[in-house]
Design an enzyme around this catalytic site. Structure first.
Site, PDB file in Angstrom:
ATOM      1  N   GLU B  82       0.811  -1.218   0.000  1.00 28.13           N
ATOM      2  CA  GLU B  82       0.000   0.000   0.000  1.00 28.13           C
ATOM      3  C   GLU B  82       0.847   1.271   0.000  1.00 28.13           C
ATOM      4  O   GLU B  82       0.436   2.297  -0.530  1.00 28.13           O
ATOM      5  CB  GLU B  82      -0.950   0.007   1.198  1.00 28.13           C
ATOM      6  N   PHE B 144     -11.912  -7.421  13.511  1.00 27.25           N
ATOM      7  CA  PHE B 144     -10.805  -7.895  12.678  1.00 27.25           C
ATOM      8  C   PHE B 144     -10.458  -6.830  11.624  1.00 27.25           C
ATOM      9  O   PHE B 144     -11.340  -6.286  10.974  1.00 27.25           O
ATOM     10  CB  PHE B 144     -11.181  -9.212  11.978  1.00 27.25           C
ATOM     11  N   GLN B 145      -9.184  -6.565  11.515  1.00 28.74           N
ATOM     12  CA  GLN B 145      -8.660  -5.565  10.580  1.00 28.74           C
ATOM     13  C   GLN B 145      -9.312  -4.192  10.750  1.00 28.74           C
ATOM     14  O   GLN B 145      -9.511  -3.465   9.792  1.00 28.74           O
ATOM     15  CB  GLN B 145      -8.766  -6.046   9.128  1.00 28.74           C
ATOM     16  N   LYS B 194     -17.659  -0.933   5.460  1.00 22.50           N
ATOM     17  CA  LYS B 194     -18.132  -1.855   4.430  1.00 22.50           C
ATOM     18  C   LYS B 194     -19.658  -1.845   4.293  1.00 22.50           C
ATOM     19  O   LYS B 194     -20.189  -1.959   3.191  1.00 22.50           O
ATOM     20  CB  LYS B 194     -17.648  -3.266   4.780  1.00 22.50           C
ATOM     21  N   MET B 502      24.176   8.905   3.342  1.00 22.89           N
ATOM     22  CA  MET B 502      24.090  10.216   3.976  1.00 22.89           C
ATOM     23  C   MET B 502      24.397  10.114   5.466  1.00 22.89           C
ATOM     24  O   MET B 502      25.101  10.953   6.035  1.00 22.89           O
ATOM     25  CB  MET B 502      22.704  10.834   3.734  1.00 22.89           C
TER      26      MET B 502
END
Lengths: 168, 601
Positions: B82, B144-145, B194, B502
């Protein structure tokens, strides 16, 4: 309540669209710049689509200007004003639960608060007093009641309204 | 469910309320269409906003939206992580000026976007991030999630929504597109439970009115502010224009050029301001700041008026605000009122769109007598040029110098973060805005490669080069699959010094060579890695190969990974140590140990 010096206490009125998360977004701006929010009042505006937040905060005045701009920039914020006693009136409400050890001390407390606060509850061993006034007036009464023993205190935080026709 | 009988769409806009004529009674009744779900209404709105691509990764809570994308004219691009989706969307936005759209699922899918959202927010990039969410009745119950992505991202978005009613979807989308790319752009997150996307859409219109009473956009500047700024240039002997990202975002290039020529003023630019005023122009001093050109930084210490056009006086160019352009009048043009006085106390300022303000400002300024000043700048350019040598081995600077010779500033260059980023900024001159993509504010390693893919999606005909280090590239290299599958002919130039260079440079210069957490032992064979994805690999490890192999890669019609093994221990100069002013710039490698910087990074 405020731990910082009086000069560094600011009263800020934030007029917001009544949308979810707006309170957190405003609070985050203050927190990110390490500004303490000492008191916060949120209530519906005259038009319930909007809400009014009155924030009492303490910190460096130089940073406040930036905080005001960053708060004003939030999408749901309509305007932000800092108010002082010259351009606005302010009041707060204090509830104080004071220990009552004897009928004599009850009488003394009632005498002390006369014309300043009301007795809202008179139960065995404790009085609940309600006072409306300026922050300073509430502070004074609190200090005076301390010798009787304040069990609990709840203060509303400052409410502010701009003088004349100016918007708050 | 479709209604029986004869129906037609009403003509007003995308209002799709249908008029149903019942055959028998011939009586007209108006019924709401139930054929669209919230997700379908969402996709229709995105189509109406001209969205070409959605970059995303599917998951349970977002299934209704992915389902609605089947058959849509929007192309769904499945990424491998993602974070990659957000950087791709960011690169697309920077290269095209159009907001990039990301679609992910709830929980970890949503949290994986946070770095990309923060990156976009720091650099004012328009982006819409759609996140699936658990069903509304389960919100706040550790479903969940479930992640409170609305809360998690609040400090790093321009605005965000948690949609609670299906019928709100069109308004939210319309507001999001309005907010993300007007004023000072920034990412907008929309969290979509959802059950909300699955439920039928029964609203009246897909193009409802917005409800944004608190959103104010500054556009034209206040005329008296502009006139005050113009006066500040009067009698200036050493003016300097500082072009920032705001100038790129408002496409102020032509106006800036007019202003520079009328004033006879040299121009410098920030890392993100590259290209809006061509760095090849004789008036350009290139990039200023921590690793900017010595001549730009010298000019900074000498100017008597400095005018920032859409830059926020960031700490990369202003490490010590007390010693910043001492004695010079400071002018500030910014679309964001909260930027005025944030870092620098300006002598005059104007809030609004950089292009509109500069176009107006040009009318009121008078030419300055800058002959001596321009000669002085020329002297600095001659005396303190950018330099490198390949005596100790192949340098990154040389590879980038050759890349410049081959592309002539015409390519879109997307960089990652670190030494290679600074060298690329120094040696790849930009001649046009929107052609330089780099994570400036956030300094997000792993940005450069996916952002290049986004630029190539948006500009399919352009040559797009991702200049990355071996460290940052490995953070998002899973998008090699996205590059291969979509046949994006991006040239990925990995400047491999086998170090997090760096930080290693800092440890060498300020920490007695005590290397800690910088050795990238165990790097893969990048050519074999590319091959595993079916991507052409080109290897460079000798000075003599550079030009030929870069050309081979550029000429190849398809994706290429160029693995350039460069000198392991090389440092970026000039350098202004963090927290120091331009007066304390180090041009040559120091021979003595330096004190530890007071600034953060």
């Amino acid at each position: 309540m405020a731990t910082s010096s009086k000069d560094n206490i600011h009263t800020i009125s934030v007029y917001v669209a009544n949308k979810p998360g707006v309170l957190v977004r405003c609070a985050q701006v203050f927190a990110r710049r390490a500004y303490n929010i000492d008191a916060l009042v949120v209530s519906p505006g005259l038009n319930p689509k909007y809400s009014r937040m009155t924030i009492t905060a303490s910190g460096d005045p130089a940073i406040l200007d930036q905080i005001i701009k960053q708060t004003a920039k939030l999408i749901d914020v309509l305007h932000v004003f800092e108010h002082t006693s010259t351009d606005a009136v302010d009041r707060e409400y204090a509830l104080m639960k004071v220990k009552v050890k004897s009928p004599a001390s009850k009488a003394a407390i009632k005498k002390l608060i006369k014309n300043r606060a009301h007795v809202l509850d008179d139960s065995e061993g404790a009085l609940i007093l309600g006072q409306s006034g300026t922050t300073e007036e509430c502070d004074v009464l609190e200090a005076q009641l301390n010798k009787y023993g304040i069990i609990e205190m709840v203060r509303s935080g400052k409410l502010v309204m701009a003088r004349g026709k100016e918007p708050t | 469910m479709l209604l029986c009988g004869f129906f037609k769409f009403e003509k007003s806009g995308s209002d799709f309320t249908m008029t149903v004529k019942k055959a028998k009674s011939k009586k007209k009744t108006v019924a709401k269409v139930k054929e669209l779900t919230g997700a379908e209404a969402l996709v229709k709105c995105l189509e109406d906003f001209g969205v070409e691509y959605i970059w995303g990764l599917s998951g349970g809570a977002a299934i209704p939206i992915f389902d609605a994308l089947v058959g849509s004219k929007i192309k769904l691009v499945l990424v491998r992580h993602e974070q990659g989706a957000t950087h791709i969307a960011d690169g697309y936005a920077r290269a095209t000026g159009k907001p990039g759209v990301v679609l992910v699922t709830s929980g970890p899918g949503a949290t994986n976007t946070v770095t990309g959202i923060m990156t976009a927010n720091m650099d004012s990039i328009p982006m819409i991030v759609l996140t699936g969410q658990t069903i509304s009745p389960m919100l706040g119950k550790d479903a969940f999630q479930e992640s409170d992505i609305f809360g998690i991202t609040m400090p790093v978005v321009k605005h965000s929504y948690l949609v609670k009613k299906t019928n709100d979807i069109p308004r939210v989308i319309k507001e999001a597109f309005h907010i993300t790319n007007t004023g000072r752009p920034g990412p907008v997150l929309i969290d979509l439970p959802k059950d909300i996307t699955s439920a039928p859409f029964t609203g009246k219109s897909l193009n409802p009115s917005m409800d944004l009473p608190g959103y104010k956009i500054a556009s034209k500047g206040n005329l008296s502010d502009i006139k005050k700024m113009a006066k500040m240039f009067k009698g200036a002997k050493r003016p300097l224009l500082l072009v920032g990202h705001g100038a790129v975002l408002s496409r102020a290039g032509d106006a800036v050029a007019k202003l520079a020529r009328k004033l006879n003023s040299p121009v410098t630019n920030t890392l993100l301001g590259k290209g809006e005023f061509p760095e090849t122009d004789p008036l350009s001093l290139g990039m200023l700041g921590m690793h900017g050109t010595a001549y730009a930084n010298k000019a900074l210490t000498r100017c008597d008026v400095i005018c920032s056009i859409g830059s926020r006086w960031d700490d990369r160019i202003n490490g010590d605000t007390k010693k910043f352009c001492v004695g010079a009048k400071k002018l500030h043009i910014d679309i964001d009122p909260a930027e005025i006085k944030k870092i620098v106390q300006p002598d005059a300022s104007c809030v609004g769109d950089a292009r509109l303000i500069v176009e107006e400002l040009v009318k009121f300024v008078e030419p300055c007598d800058t002959k001596e000043w321009l000669d002085e700048c020329k002297f600095y350019k001659k005396e303190f040029p950018l330099k490198f040598d390949n005596k100790k081995g192949l340098t990154a600077q040389y590879v980038l110098h050759e890349l410049q010779n081959l592309t002539k500033g015409k390519a879109i260059i997307s960089t990652d973060v670190g030494q290679h980023q600074m060298w690329s900024a120094q040696f790849n001159f930009s001649i046009k805005g929107q052609k330089w993509l780099s994570s400036g504010g956030a300094g997000t390693m792993g940005y450069g490669f996916p952002a290049a893919l986004g630029a190539q999606f948006g500009c399919p005909k352009d040559l797009v080069v991702a200049v990355v280090g071996d460290g940052g590239f490995q953070m998002t290299l899973c998008e090699l699959a996205t590059m291969a599958i979509n046949k994006l002919p991006v040239k990925v130039l990995i400047l491999d010094n086998k170090y997090l260079g760096m930080v290693r440079q800092w440890q060498e210069l300020f920490f007695d060579n005590r290397y800690s957490g910088v050795d990238l032992e165990g790097n893969p064979d990048f050519i074999k890695l590319a091959d595993a994805y079916g991507i052409k690999g080109v290897h460079i490890d000798k000075v003599s190969q550079v030009n030929k192999r870069l050309k081979e890669a550029i000429d190849y019609k398809g994706p290429v990974v160029i693995h350039a093994e460069i000198l392991k221990e090389d440092n970026v100069f000039p350098m202004i140590p963090a927290g120091k002013s331009a007066y304390e710039m180090i041009i040559e490698p120091p021979t003595t140990k330096l004190e530890k910087p007071t600034g953060s990074t």
